[in-house]
Design an enzyme around this catalytic site. Structure first.
Site, short mmCIF file in Angstrom:
data_model
loop_
_atom_site.label_atom_id
_atom_site.label_comp_id
_atom_site.label_asym_id
_atom_site.label_seq_id
_atom_site.Cartn_x
_atom_site.Cartn_y
_atom_site.Cartn_z
N SER A 106 41.38 37.58 35.58
CA SER A 106 41.53 38.75 36.20
C SER A 106 41.15 38.39 37.75
O SER A 106 41.72 38.98 38.87
CB SER A 106 40.76 40.18 35.92
OG SER A 106 39.40 39.67 35.89
N SER A 164 38.12 35.03 33.29
CA SER A 164 38.49 35.59 34.65
C SER A 164 38.25 34.73 35.89
O SER A 164 38.77 35.20 36.71
CB SER A 164 38.26 36.96 34.69
OG SER A 164 39.13 37.65 33.89
N LYS A 195 35.71 39.63 45.28
CA LYS A 195 36.61 40.18 44.15
C LYS A 195 36.41 41.81 44.41
O LYS A 195 35.05 42.20 44.39
CB LYS A 195 36.30 39.84 42.84
CG LYS A 195 36.93 40.40 41.58
CD LYS A 195 36.81 39.82 40.39
CE LYS A 195 37.77 40.19 39.17
NZ LYS A 195 37.53 39.73 37.98
#
Lengths: 95, 481
Positions: free
Chosen positions: B151, B175, B76
């Site tokens: 996210s 997330s 990420k």
């Protein structure tokens, strides 16, 4: 409660955010929608409840006050928008 | 090859069926060919990946390979990676080349994993769909018109679309778990403090926690082994021994006590998702678990408390982006105030600005007690509810989300409606408890996740439950591609 235009401008200034005049109303709506959501909290009696800041109730760990990191000024200043002679440049602050 | 799990790839590398260089090249080729339709990656680091793969092959030849050595993954784009752009999905950091590695990326590199690149996310992890990313939304591989969740949406897409066999994620209010659920993969948010936050760009520091996103619970266990552990550089890291998370995977679940919170099965839940969860619970009963209804009475208060605490922490954390030391700087500032406000006004997107402003307001003189202190008191009550429930049961089960993935743009005009979608995931962050999402069915062709919340530092039990479920069901083997 509901935020007025002038309050939104004040918050933006505190938060150091430039918000265009044309966008203030839509931010006011957005912030008021969030405040309406969080206002449910006020209905709960929390008298005597200790606030929880860390989910494990942990406190800050301390360490011996000694230098552990090498200075990497040159590396870090390669990332700066404007740096010169080891200094970060900003607009003149003192006349 | 691309459908293989980490465990299968490890044995392929061990037996010499393929090398890390071949494996890495196969994923890089796939990303190149396919990612234009998913937008899972912000940055692909092909050259670095192949160099790391070569080093991993040499390490294997020298007899020094660990279980993850030579296996590719995606990070990420919230984890700092030395020498590689680390944008956090923001224009603010579009030009930021991290000068150091996050502990998580460092640990996984030490284990020999090969980084393919950096995945898309909501700007500064503020969102549940990747729609707030400066780089545009990622697309759900099960239906490209739908969001992948967020996210950590780019990471979930990368795994689900088989652009990477595993990825890192972070979870502040759901997330990791919510995109895992939307994309049909396995994701675990460990206990707060279990995985170092050092070098993980901060959103809500008392809530943020990194974790693995994989096809299976076994893979998550293998990856968590390398990610977890004490880190002196993170002041909230917990100094507690890390078990081998693969050791308890095969323990039988006979006698496991499962609690179903009645508040998680209320009117807001899509009835077809409820049916998937009930059928997963029946599966556990058939494996010898017992089930009882429990209550988490403050469930409805988790979202209000979160939307004060997280923005308050965010407004403080994001004050560092000032246009002086790194990140976006406006053109021709006339004075220091102009430099700050225009750099920040231009560098941050709408959702980030809204949350900074809410946080600034909640922390400002005269409002602190009514908002911030109140939210922290509710946070204590929510934690107490979980602790009481976990006296009666070993784990809590329920849906990860109330509805399947929505259509891109569908909720753009009403951000608060998106906040409400995190109703089942946010409270585990407030309480600091570990939570996992595993695939347990489909609704209208879109994946559904079962959430399992456990006691502090009981990740081994969650992974054991996930693995046992995946031994007796095949939801996790369904592929979108």
């Amino acid at each position: 409660m509901s935020l007025e235009r002038s309050e939104v401008e004040g918050i933006a200034q505190l938060a150091r955010l430039k918000i265009e005049a044309a966008d203030i109303d839509s931010y006011a709506t957005g912030l008021n929608n969030i405040l309406n959501l969080v206002d449910q909290m006020q209905a709960v009696d929390t008298t005597g409840v200790e606030p929880l800041a860390n989910p494990l109730d942990a406190v800050q760990r301390l360490r011996v006050d000694e230098v552990t990191e090498a200075n990497q000024r040159e590396l870090f200043q390669t990332l700066a928008p404007q740096a010169e002679a080891g200094l970060y440049l900003v607009p003149k602050v003192i006349e | 090859m691309i459908n293989k799990t980490l465990a299968e790839l490890a044995s392929g590398l061990d037996s010499g069926e393929f090398s890390s260089v071949e494996l890495t090249q196969a994923y890089l080729d796939r990303i190149q060919a396919e990612d234009s339709k998913y937008n899972a990656f912000i940055t692909v680091t092909a050259t670095e990946a192949l160099a790391q793969a070569k080093a991993a092959d040499a390490r294997r030849s020298a007899g020094k390979a660990g279980p993850l050595t030579g296996i590719p993954l995606a990070h990420k784009d919230i984890f700092c990676t030395a020498g590689v752009k680390t944008s956090c999905g923001s224009k603010m950091l579009d030009n930021f080349i991290a000068p150091y590695d996050a502990t998580v990326t460092h640990n996984l590199a030490e284990a020999g994993m090969v980084s393919l690149g950096k995945t898309n996310l909501d700007e500064f992890a503020m969102g549940s769909s990747t729609e707030s990313s400066y780089y545009g939304p990622s697309h759900n591989p099960w239906d490209l018109t739908r969001v992948p969740g967020g996210s950590s949406g780019g990471s979930a897409v990368a795994v689900a679309a088989r652009l990477a066999p595993a990825a890192t994620g972070t979870d502040t209010g759901g997330s990791i778990r919510q995109p895992a659920s939307f994309c049909g993969i396995t994701g675990i948010k460990p206990t707060y403090g279990r995985v170092s936050r050092w070098g993980m760009i901060a959103y809500g520091s008392s809530l943020d926690q990194g974790g693995p996103m994989t096809q299976t619970a076994l893979d998550a266990a293998m990856m968590l082994n390398a990610m977890a552990g004490f880190d002196a550089k993170d002041s909230t890291s917990v100094n507690k021994e890390v078990p081998d998370y693969t050791l308890r995977l095969n323990e039988p679940l006979k006698g496991l006590r499962i609690g179903l919170p009645k508040e998680y099965f209320g009117a807001g839940l899509n009835p077809d998702i409820a049916a998937c969860i009930q059928s997963a619970v029946k599966q556990f009963e058939s494996m010898g678990a017992t089930v009882k209804e429990i209550s988490l009475p403050r469930t409805d208060l988790a979202i209000p408390a979160y939307y004060i605490i997280a923005p308050a922490e965010a407004s403080t954390n994001l004050s560092r982006y000032d246009g002086v030391r790194y990140g976006h700087r406006c053109d021709s500032p006339v004075d220091l105030f102009d430099l700050y406000t225009r750099s920040r006004g231009e560098g941050f997107g709408d959702e980030v600005k809204r949350r900074i402003m809410i946080g600034t307001y909640a922390l400002s003189a005269g409002y602190y007690d009514a908002y911030y202190r109140k939210a922290q008191q509710l946070r204590r009550l929510i934690k107490n509810d979980f602790e009481a429930a976990l006296q009666e049961v070993d784990v809590i089960m329920g849906p990860t989300t109330p509805a399947p993935a929505w259509v891109v743009g569908e909720k753009a005009k009403d951000p608060v409606s998106v906040y409400l979608e995190d109703i089942y995931t946010i409270s585990a962050n407030l309480a600091g408890l570990p939570g996992m999402s595993i695939p347990c069915g489909f609704v209208d062709g879109m994946p559904v996740g079962l959430q399992v919340i456990g006691n502090y530092f009981d990740e081994s039990l969650l992974l054991n439950i996930g693995h046992q479920f995946q031994q007796s069901t095949d939801w996790h083997t369904k592929s979108a591609v």
